[in-house]
Design a protein around this motif. Structure first.
Motif, PDB file in Angstrom:
ATOM      1  N   UNK A 123      49.555  27.583  48.676  1.00 24.14           N
ATOM      2  CA  UNK A 123      50.724  27.492  49.540  1.00 24.14           C
ATOM      3  C   UNK A 123      50.279  27.516  51.004  1.00 24.14           C
ATOM      4  N   UNK A 124      51.260  27.624  51.900  1.00 20.30           N
ATOM      5  CA  UNK A 124      50.948  27.517  53.327  1.00 20.30           C
ATOM      6  C   UNK A 124      49.963  28.596  53.773  1.00 20.30           C
ATOM      7  N   UNK A 125      49.952  29.742  53.093  1.00 19.92           N
ATOM      8  CA  UNK A 125      49.044  30.822  53.491  1.00 19.92           C
ATOM      9  C   UNK A 125      47.697  30.748  52.783  1.00 19.92           C
ATOM     10  N   UNK A 126      47.498  29.703  51.999  1.00 16.58           N
ATOM     11  CA  UNK A 126      46.236  29.560  51.295  1.00 16.58           C
ATOM     12  C   UNK A 126      46.193  30.314  49.975  1.00 16.58           C
ATOM     13  N   UNK A 127      47.340  30.838  49.541  1.00 16.10           N
ATOM     14  CA  UNK A 127      47.374  31.612  48.302  1.00 16.10           C
ATOM     15  C   UNK A 127      47.479  30.664  47.102  1.00 16.10           C
ATOM     16  N   UNK A 128      46.703  30.959  46.072  1.00 18.24           N
ATOM     17  CA  UNK A 128      46.629  30.126  44.864  1.00 18.24           C
ATOM     18  C   UNK A 128      47.995  29.958  44.192  1.00 18.24           C
ATOM     19  N   UNK A 129      48.358  28.700  43.882  1.00 20.72           N
ATOM     20  CA  UNK A 129      49.623  28.447  43.196  1.00 20.72           C
ATOM     21  C   UNK A 129      49.414  27.870  41.814  1.00 20.72           C
ATOM     22  N   UNK A 130      48.316  27.164  41.612  1.00 21.74           N
ATOM     23  CA  UNK A 130      48.091  26.528  40.316  1.00 21.74           C
ATOM     24  C   UNK A 130      47.029  25.458  40.472  1.00 21.74           C
ATOM     25  N   UNK A 131      46.876  24.666  39.411  1.00 27.32           N
ATOM     26  CA  UNK A 131      45.838  23.640  39.450  1.00 27.32           C
ATOM     27  C   UNK A 131      46.470  22.313  39.082  1.00 27.32           C
TER      28      UNK A 131
ATOM     29  N   UNK B 123      40.138  26.183  28.857  1.00 24.95           N
ATOM     30  CA  UNK B 123      39.801  25.103  29.794  1.00 24.95           C
ATOM     31  C   UNK B 123      38.297  24.990  29.998  1.00 24.95           C
ATOM     32  N   UNK B 124      37.565  25.931  29.482  1.00 22.21           N
ATOM     33  CA  UNK B 124      36.126  25.862  29.656  1.00 22.21           C
ATOM     34  C   UNK B 124      35.640  26.399  30.977  1.00 22.21           C
ATOM     35  N   UNK B 125      36.564  26.774  31.862  1.00 21.92           N
ATOM     36  CA  UNK B 125      36.121  27.355  33.124  1.00 21.92           C
ATOM     37  C   UNK B 125      37.173  28.318  33.665  1.00 21.92           C
ATOM     38  N   UNK B 126      36.745  29.081  34.672  1.00 23.78           N
ATOM     39  CA  UNK B 126      37.632  30.075  35.277  1.00 23.78           C
ATOM     40  C   UNK B 126      37.629  29.834  36.775  1.00 23.78           C
ATOM     41  N   UNK B 127      38.789  30.056  37.407  1.00 19.76           N
ATOM     42  CA  UNK B 127      38.877  29.920  38.855  1.00 19.76           C
ATOM     43  C   UNK B 127      38.779  31.308  39.482  1.00 19.76           C
ATOM     44  N   UNK B 128      37.787  31.473  40.338  1.00 16.82           N
ATOM     45  CA  UNK B 128      37.617  32.772  40.998  1.00 16.82           C
ATOM     46  C   UNK B 128      38.439  32.818  42.278  1.00 16.82           C
ATOM     47  N   UNK B 129      39.181  33.915  42.470  1.00 17.15           N
ATOM     48  CA  UNK B 129      39.996  34.080  43.679  1.00 17.15           C
ATOM     49  C   UNK B 129      39.444  35.235  44.498  1.00 17.15           C
ATOM     50  N   UNK B 130      39.596  35.149  45.825  1.00 16.90           N
ATOM     51  CA  UNK B 130      39.182  36.290  46.644  1.00 16.90           C
ATOM     52  C   UNK B 130      40.296  37.327  46.678  1.00 16.90           C
ATOM     53  N   UNK B 131      40.102  38.390  47.465  1.00 16.67           N
ATOM     54  CA  UNK B 131      41.077  39.490  47.429  1.00 16.67           C
ATOM     55  C   UNK B 131      42.454  39.059  47.925  1.00 16.67           C
ATOM     56  N   UNK B 132      42.522  37.952  48.712  1.00 15.83           N
ATOM     57  CA  UNK B 132      43.813  37.441  49.186  1.00 15.83           C
ATOM     58  C   UNK B 132      44.368  36.340  48.281  1.00 15.83           C
ATOM     59  N   UNK B 133      43.810  36.242  47.092  1.00 10.36           N
ATOM     60  CA  UNK B 133      44.234  35.229  46.115  1.00 10.36           C
ATOM     61  C   UNK B 133      44.001  33.821  46.598  1.00 10.36           C
ATOM     62  N   UNK B 134      42.952  33.635  47.373  1.00  6.02           N
ATOM     63  CA  UNK B 134      42.592  32.276  47.782  1.00  6.02           C
ATOM     64  C   UNK B 134      41.501  31.778  46.848  1.00  6.02           C
ATOM     65  N   UNK B 135      41.659  30.532  46.338  1.00  2.00           N
ATOM     66  CA  UNK B 135      40.665  29.991  45.403  1.00  2.00           C
ATOM     67  C   UNK B 135      39.287  29.910  46.052  1.00  2.00           C
ATOM     68  N   UNK B 136      38.245  30.298  45.295  1.00  2.00           N
ATOM     69  CA  UNK B 136      36.888  30.265  45.836  1.00  2.00           C
ATOM     70  C   UNK B 136      35.934  29.394  45.017  1.00  2.00           C
TER      71      UNK B 136
END
Ligand code: ATP
Ligand code: MG
Lengths: 399, 215
Positions: free
Chosen positions: A353-361, A289-302
């Motif tokens: 999702x409701x807790x802010x956890x990454x599900x997809x793009x 995809x040419x890029x990477x999605x960085x997640x924090x320790x709680x799997x929230x997209x950053x």
């Protein structure tokens, strides 16, 4: 309308004529409200939506006709007892200002004579359910809350005694658009867990399409112009009134029919913020995809990071690339997602999702694909109908 | 001035006794008037027309000069404590009734609707929602009535009523003598001090009884 299953609520030839008025406010309304669905009553101002809703819990006594709840004729039963079996949320909410939030929420359980312990536990549970910390908010007074928080408490209070039915009269319309959208998403998320039967009044067709499992479009005197799923109403409006009411851009509105949780999200390459640059670089190399999605320790997209960003070796990972916030709630619709992408000028958005956890793009291509499917379906349905059944060809469906 | 202070020092026991009697009759009158007023208000507040009629009658009774009212009551209840009490109650009714009606009618209809929609019956709504929400306004009415009756009670001494009026009238009846001014001034000062004490008392009552959520 809901097939063979018994409806949760059945309105039978319901009529209301206010004293001193010539016209009926509600005229001979018959409507089945299926168990566990959100049914929207939508229509222009004065069409009788509020009157209809308030007849269901008998705040307004019908002039004639019958109301059934779970098969039982409740047209003549004790109104106060009936109301304790139905939650009720109004636009102004009407929290009791002299009572704490906990006391507001526990109003109906206390009337039902619940034990103290059970009430306290229920209050905590409800506050958590609407995303508010019980230890902070339980003891507060309504004036110490924001408008959005008050609205959440209104919903919690309506659900307190776990009634099978909740009646809502324009619950979100006095709130700013951003908070409204958030509350709508939260409420839909909640509904996936509680599966209540909800009768929801609004005059906003977009809200109706987003929130409803089924929509009753009401003309004057609560005459039902069409009672159907949002998809059918948008693709096959029954008459001119419905067409006019849906208004222009019906095809764009169809994007509101699909929630992100219903579409296949893209598995974007991700990496943890806490990892070293080397593993991020590796993830980038592996990424198509040419890029990477960085997640924090709680799997929230950053952050979104591409190869070029990685050359800035002196800045910390948390600051390179582009922000991936705000991420989109998976209860949001394709319409919301498209809007978000156009606003942020990015071709893709992270979904949580409701807790802010990454599900997809989700990206523009996903939305384009969804539009193509919808168009195909609409054409299919259109062909299935007898040609003389429709006067005009819906122009926006021809490509 | 010196004289007056000496006088106060000399008479303080007596003035204190009169003040206690004064407070007693006012408190009894306010208690009775509050009960009657709230009852009347509860029975009438739903209809704007009936409420207006009730307030009109009470307002008219307020325009009767107190001295005349005491006199009018003597044939029915005699001299002394009773005509004063009855008159004080009559005067105290209007501010409390008016404020109770205003308070009850002023409750946000959305709050009533949501209470009703949750299955709260008439009485529960009245006692759990409407009266507590109207309470700050009712309390103001009670305070106004109290201050008003404190003054009127003093005039009650004219028909042999109890309280600080005794000294005031005693002073007025011997105008010209040196003690006349002291007597009248002592009694009047007593009423003023009582009014201030009552005001402070109602501030405390308000603090204790008005929910933090509506303050
Ligand atoms: N208490 C009442 N007395 C007399 N007429 C009433 C009363 N309540 C409503 N009506 C009339 O009944 C009709 C339907 O009113 P209703 O409040 O149900 O409309 P609505 O669809 O909820 O409108 P809105 O979108 O503006 O809230 C209107 O013509 C209104 O004037
Ligand atoms: Mg309405």
């Amino acid at each position: 309308m809901s097939g063979s299953a018994e409806p949760m609520i059945r309105l039978e030839n319901l009529t209301k004529r206010f004293p001193g008025q010539k016209q009926h406010a509600v005229d001979d309304l018959t409507l089945d409200i299926p168990d566990g669905e959100i049914v929207i009553l939508v229509g222009p101002s004065g069409s009788g939506k509020t009157t209809t809703l308030r007849m269901i819990n008998r705040l307004i006594e019908p002039t004639s006709g019958k109301i059934f709840l779970e098969g039982e004729d409740v047209t003549r039963v004790n109104a106060d007892k009936l109301r304790r079996r139905m939650g009720y949320v109004i636009q102004q909410i009407g929290l009791f200002p002299h009572a704490t939030i906990a006391s507001n929420i526990s109003t109906v359980p206390r009337m039902l004579g619940w034990k103290r312990k059970r009430i306290a536990a229920r209050v905590d549970e409800l506050l958590e359910m609407v995303g508010m910390d019980p230890s902070i908010y339980g003891k507060r007074y309504p004036k110490e809350l924001s408008g959005g928080q008050r609205q959440r408490i209104g919903v919690a209070r309506a659900m307190a005694a776990d009634p099978p039915v909740i009646l809502m009269d324009e619950p979100f319309s006095a709130i700013d658009p951003i908070t409204r959208g958030r509350l709508q998403n939260e409420f839909l998320q909640l509904q996936t867990e509680i599966r209540k039967t909800i009768v929801f009044v609004t005059h906003d067709i977009d809200e109706a399409i987003k929130m409803g499992d089924r929509i009753a479009i009401l003309d004057d005197q609560s005459h039902v112009a069409q009672y159907d799923t949002p998809a059918t109403i948008l693709t096959a409006p029954a008459n001119r009134f419905v067409e006019d009411f849906i208004g222009a851009r019906a095809s764009l509105k169809r994007l509101n029919l699909t929630r992100l949780s219903d579409v296949e999200l893209i598995h974007w390459p991700t990496a943890e913020l806490s990892t070293d640059r080397e593993s991020v670089r590796e993830a980038l190399l592996r990424s198509d995809k040419g890029s990477v999605l960085l997640l924090d320790e709680n799997h929230r997209p950053q952050r979104w990071i591409n190869a070029m960003d990685m050359e800035h070796t002196d800045t910390p990972l948390a600051e390179v690339g582009l922000p991936a916030t705000p991420a989109i709630d998976e209860q949001a619709t394709l319409y919301d997602a498209l809007n978000e992408m156009l606003t942020s000028l990015q071709g893709a958005a992270a979904v949580v999702d409701a807790d802010g956890v990454y599900r997809g793009v989700i990206d523009i291509e996903t939305i384009a694909a969804a539009i193509r499917t919808m168009r195909a379906e609409a054409r299919e349905r259109y062909r299935g109908e007898a040609p003389e059944a429709r006067e005009t060809e819906p122009t926006e469906m021809t490509s | 001035m010196r004289d007056f202070l000496d006088y106060l020092d000399f008479r303080k026991g007596h003035i204190y006794d009169l003040a206690v009697e004064h407070v007693k009759i006012v408190l009894v009158a306010i208690a009775i008037a509050t009960a009657i007023s709230i009852l009347i208000a509860i029975l009438t507040y739903r209809s704007a027309r009936i409420a207006a009629i009730v307030l009109g009658i009470q307002g008219a009774s307020l325009t009767v000069p107190s001295l005349a009212l005491f006199g009018l009551l003597i044939p029915f209840v005699g001299l002394g404590y009773r005509p004063v009490l009855v008159a004080l109650v009559i005067y105290a009714l209007l501010p409390i009734t008016r404020n109770t009606i205003t308070g009850l009618r002023g409750v946000d209809p959305a709050i009533i609707e949501s209470a009703q929609g949750m299955g709260m019956g008439r009485l529960r709504r009245l006692f759990r929602i409407e009266l507590p929400l109207a309470w700050p306004v009712i309390l103001t009415g009670i305070r106004v009535s109290t201050v008003m009756t404190l003054g009127i009670a003093a005039i009650g001494a004219y028909v042999n009523g109890p309280g600080l009026g005794e000294d005031i009238f005693a002073g007025l009846s011997r105008i010209g003598t040196p003690t006349a001014v002291h007597l009248a001034l002592g009694g009047t000062l007593g009423v003023v001090v009582l009014a201030m004490l009552f005001d402070a008392f109602y501030v405390v009552v308000g603090k204790l009884t008005i929910s933090k959520g509506v303050r």
